[in-house]
Enzyme design. Structure first.
Site, PDB file in Angstrom:
ATOM      1  N   CYS A   1      -3.796  -2.742  22.921  1.00 12.01           N
ATOM      2  CA  CYS A   1      -2.478  -2.400  22.380  1.00 12.01           C
ATOM      3  C   CYS A   1      -2.364  -0.886  22.198  1.00 12.01           C
ATOM      4  CB  CYS A   1      -2.286  -3.097  21.036  1.00 12.01           C
ATOM      5  SG  CYS A   1      -0.957  -2.383  20.064  1.00 12.01           S
TER       6      CYS A   1
ATOM      7  N   HIS B   1       0.846  -1.193   0.000  1.00  5.66           N
ATOM      8  CA  HIS B   1       0.000   0.000   0.000  1.00  5.66           C
ATOM      9  C   HIS B   1       0.881   1.243   0.000  1.00  5.66           C
ATOM     10  CE1 HIS B   1       0.875   0.444   4.276  1.00  5.66           C
ATOM     11  NE2 HIS B   1       0.354  -0.745   4.545  1.00  5.66           N
TER      12      HIS B   1
ATOM     13  N   HIS C   1       3.793   1.609   2.558  1.00  7.25           N
ATOM     14  CA  HIS C   1       5.021   0.898   2.180  1.00  7.25           C
ATOM     15  C   HIS C   1       5.739   1.651   1.050  1.00  7.25           C
ATOM     16  CE1 HIS C   1       2.282  -2.739   3.167  1.00  7.25           C
ATOM     17  NE2 HIS C   1       3.010  -2.499   4.232  1.00  7.25           N
TER      18      HIS C   1
ATOM     19  N   CYS D   1       1.321  -6.156  16.372  1.00 10.07           N
ATOM     20  CA  CYS D   1       2.696  -5.656  16.565  1.00 10.07           C
ATOM     21  C   CYS D   1       3.698  -6.805  16.603  1.00 10.07           C
ATOM     22  CB  CYS D   1       2.852  -4.931  17.894  1.00 10.07           C
ATOM     23  SG  CYS D   1       1.984  -3.393  18.037  1.00 10.07           S
TER      24      CYS D   1
ATOM     25  N   LYS E   1     -12.683   8.413   3.022  1.00  9.75           N
ATOM     26  CA  LYS E   1     -13.117   7.321   3.877  1.00  9.75           C
ATOM     27  C   LYS E   1     -12.133   6.158   3.885  1.00  9.75           C
ATOM     28  CE  LYS E   1     -18.028   8.265   4.051  1.00  9.75           C
ATOM     29  NZ  LYS E   1     -18.059   9.387   3.090  1.00  9.75           N
TER      30      LYS E   1
ATOM     31  N   LYS F   1     -11.464  12.586  -2.298  1.00  8.95           N
ATOM     32  CA  LYS F   1     -11.470  11.296  -2.990  1.00  8.95           C
ATOM     33  C   LYS F   1     -11.093  10.133  -2.080  1.00  8.95           C
ATOM     34  CE  LYS F   1     -10.365   8.910  -7.145  1.00  8.95           C
ATOM     35  NZ  LYS F   1     -10.053   9.043  -8.557  1.00  8.95           N
TER      36      LYS F   1
HETATM   37  N1  MSP Z   1       7.759  -6.251   9.179  1.00 12.55           N
HETATM   38  C1  MSP Z   1       7.882  -5.086   9.981  1.00 12.55           C
HETATM   39  C2  MSP Z   1       9.206  -4.394   9.741  1.00 12.55           C
HETATM   40  C3  MSP Z   1      10.399  -5.230  10.000  1.00 12.55           C
HETATM   41  S1  MSP Z   1      11.862  -4.410   9.564  1.00 12.55           S
HETATM   42  C4  MSP Z   1      13.085  -5.305  10.231  1.00 12.55           C
HETATM   43  C5  MSP Z   1       6.747  -4.125   9.634  1.00 12.55           C
HETATM   44  N2  MSP Z   1       6.197  -4.294   8.439  1.00 12.55           N
HETATM   45  S2  MSP Z   1       4.969  -3.452   7.839  1.00 12.55           S
HETATM   46  O1  MSP Z   1       4.568  -4.136   6.649  1.00 12.55           O
HETATM   47  O2  MSP Z   1       3.975  -3.219   8.829  1.00 12.55           O
HETATM   48  O3  MSP Z   1       5.587  -2.112   7.327  1.00 12.55           O
HETATM   49  C6  MSP Z   1       5.987  -1.153   8.191  1.00 12.55           C
HETATM   50  C7  MSP Z   1       6.539   0.064   7.460  1.00 12.55           C
HETATM   51  O4  MSP Z   1       5.678   0.513   6.404  1.00 12.55           O
HETATM   52  C8  MSP Z   1       6.578   1.273   8.392  1.00 12.55           C
HETATM   53  O5  MSP Z   1       7.672   1.367   9.212  1.00 12.55           O
HETATM   54  C9  MSP Z   1       6.621   2.348   7.395  1.00 12.55           C
HETATM   55  O6  MSP Z   1       7.898   2.324   6.860  1.00 12.55           O
HETATM   56  C10 MSP Z   1       5.632   1.908   6.362  1.00 12.55           C
HETATM   57  N3  MSP Z   1       4.282   2.392   6.632  1.00 12.55           N
HETATM   58  C11 MSP Z   1       3.153   1.632   6.867  1.00 12.55           C
HETATM   59  N4  MSP Z   1       2.084   2.463   6.966  1.00 12.55           N
HETATM   60  C12 MSP Z   1       2.472   3.745   6.840  1.00 12.55           C
HETATM   61  C13 MSP Z   1       1.824   4.995   6.704  1.00 12.55           C
HETATM   62  N5  MSP Z   1       0.521   5.162   6.840  1.00 12.55           N
HETATM   63  N6  MSP Z   1       2.583   6.062   6.401  1.00 12.55           N
HETATM   64  C14 MSP Z   1       3.921   5.956   6.158  1.00 12.55           C
HETATM   65  N7  MSP Z   1       4.547   4.813   6.255  1.00 12.55           N
HETATM   66  C15 MSP Z   1       3.920   3.723   6.819  1.00 12.55           C
HETATM   67  O7  MSP Z   1       6.462  -3.263  10.451  1.00 12.55           O
END
Ligand code: MSP
Length: 502
Positions: free
Chosen positions: A143, A18, A21, A129, A297, A294
């Site tokens: 949490c 998404h 990421h 988490c 929601k 856009k």
């Molecule tokens: N698998 C663990 C990370 C392990 S690293 C040794 C994890 N994965 S995750 O799929 O949840 O991705 C986390 C990362 O995605 C966040 O740290 C960030 O980099 C990014 N993001 C996920 N949602 C986000 C937002 N809404 N905004 C910005 N970045 C965010 O945690």
């Protein structure tokens, strides 16, 4: 020549890619490209985090084995990064044999050094988490990050003696003033260390989907212990010590603020326990928060990069995300803002500049470009734009870097507005104005390459240059006066069509 090893967090395979990421991954890609433009050695790593309860449960829900779940979703991440032109050098999967070796090696070193012991653990666990919480950290029994109810768990576990590292971690904060940027996150991490550290349970018996502990096969590694080690694995830890010695000192981790505790506290302590030096550097960013009609929601986690790339183009998406969401604070993310940014900076800015210049050159005999004037007023603009752009990339501020680069775009458009080349007869004056504009385009194509590589390659081609701006070398390539006369300039469709807000 420098050496830079950039990493993104590795993404869980319970969920598809998404925009959250994509945000980290795009920033890393742009930083890596910027360094490559300087001829630096760069290693850009991303990948997927494939073990743990979260993934095991997602697989069960989808009627798949955990390995099938991991294979499918990991592929989706690679497809998303290919779509977004992410030039990663390695894509690590935690189910790979090289990673098993590294995790086991790291544990053995921590064990030999006396930082691992066995005990019973009881506590509140958040599956989202993949972490235990102290009762005091829960909010109404839920949490603190996700707000979901936690689960009570009790297990015989191996523990990591995190409590032994408080002083050494605080020393590291003293010794390295920019170990974590921006400052607010450094303060947050330091407060976590000062607040006291409890030992960490690093293995599970309640779970099958993980890397087995070498000497006690009832246990698999806790997913975070496994996951954090990926950065060392990819650099060769446990498999290629020379490679590791080369790349490890260059490591810089990019991550979101949600995972500071794991990265900026646990991971350095694990490295200290295993005797690995030096400590990494960390660049932390905030959250993208959705606003605007856009997407009102939805949340960022529901927006697939592909959907946005389909409507505003890959480079439109890359540029507007990097330009509008500064690395560090939380920032608003809206479709309307993305479109507006694409229209103003890309369609009206760079696209219009290219179109104006190539149209006039195409009208001349043979569509041949002319050389710039060494004394052009744009020469000083180009020099200061490069300096400011470079300083911003060095501070890990892509949005500022692009703002500075676009000063050259804007001033070149103003220069054309002022000189009105479309009204000039063929002759020296027209040649000079066009040569200046072509030279500004050449420099912009280099400076903007990290953000919009595809479009910059097309600018390069249309102004008649060979190769690709990726092969240019900064800082020389930013020096005014290098656009060669006599190249054939090509007119094409607008590079960035205007996007309608619907
Ligand atoms: N698998 C663990 C990370 C392990 S690293 C040794 C994890 N994965 S995750 O799929 O949840 O991705 C986390 C990362 O995605 C966040 O740290 C960030 O980099 C990014 N993001 C996920 N949602 C986000 C937002 N809404 N905004 C910005 N970045 C965010 O945690």
């Amino acid at each position: 020549m420098g050496r830079y090893f950039y990493t993104t967090p590795i993404y869980y395979v319970n969920d598809v890619p998404h925009m959250g990421h994509a945000y980290t991954t795009l920033n890393g890609d742009a930083l890596a490209r910027w360094r490559r433009l300087h001829g630096d050695e760069v290693f850009y790593l991303t990948g997927t985090d494939e073990h743990g309860l979260k993934v095991q449960r997602a697989a069960e829900q989808n009627g798949l084995s955990p390995q099938e779940q991991a294979d499918r979703t990991s592929k989706r991440f690679r497809e998303a990064w290919d779509l977004l032109d992410i030039a990663y050098d390695d894509f690590i999967r935690t189910t790979e044999p090289r990673h098993h070796t590294a995790v086991q090696t790291l544990l053995e070193r921590c064990y030999e050094n006396g930082y691992v012991y066995k005990d019973t653990y009881q506590g509140a666990y958040c599956v989202s988490c993949e972490a235990y919480y102290a009762e005091a950290d829960l909010i109404d029994g839920n949490c603190p990050i996700h707000g979901f109810p936690v689960e009570q768990m009790s297990e015989d576990n191996y523990f990591f003696r995190l409590s032994a590292f408080r002083d050494r971690l605080l020393e590291w904060f003293e010794d390295v003033p920019d170990n974590i940027t921006p400052e607010r996150y450094r303060n947050e991490a330091r407060a976590l260390v000062r607040g006291g550290l409890e030992d960490l349970s690093i293995t599970r018996t309640s779970l099958q989907w993980g890397i087995p502990v070498p000497w006690d096969s009832k246990h698999v590694f806790y997913v975070w212990y496994d996951a954090l080690t990926n950065y060392a694995t990819a650099a060769g830890y446990g498999t290629d010590e020379d490679r590791f010695a080369t790349w490890w000192p260059a490591v810089r981790h990019l991550l979101g603020k949600d995972i500071i505790r794991f990265h900026c506290v646990y991971w350095p302590a694990m490295l200290m326990a295993a005797g690995v030096e030096p400590m990494p550097r960390f660049h932390v960013h905030g959250w993208l928060l959705v606003s605007g009609a856009k997407m009102a929601k939805t949340s960022v986690v529901q927006i697939a990069p592909r959907d946005l790339a389909d409507s505003i183009g890959v480079d439109g998406l890359r540029y507007s995300v990097l330009r509008d969401n500064p690395f560090g604070p939380d920032s608003d993310f809206s479709y309307e803002a993305l479109v507006q940014r694409c229209n103003s900076d890309l369609a009206n800015g760079l696209g219009n500049l290219l179109q104006r210049v190539t149209t006039i050159v195409a009208r001349s005999d043979g569509s041949v470009g002319t050389a710039p004037d060494p004394g052009s007023p744009l020469a000083a603009t180009a020099a200061s734009a490069y300096e400011a752009t470079a300083a911003a990339w060095a501070r890990v501020q892509p949005s500022v870097a692009l703002e500075e680069t676009w000063r050259l775009v804007r001033e070149t458009n103003e220069y054309l507005q002022d000189r009105q080349p479309w009204k000039l007869e063929a002759g020296a004056e027209l040649d000079t104005v066009l040569g200046d504009a072509l030279e500004a385009l050449r420099i912009v194509a280099v400076l903007a390459h990290p953000a919009i590589p595809r479009s910059c390659a097309e600018v390069w081609r249309r102004i008649g240059l060979d190769g690709d701006p990726a092969q240019a070398r900064l800082p020389e390539a930013a020096r005014w006066g290098q656009y060669p006369a006599g190249r054939t300039v090509t007119l094409g469709d607008p590079l960035f069509p205007r996007v309608a807000v619907d």
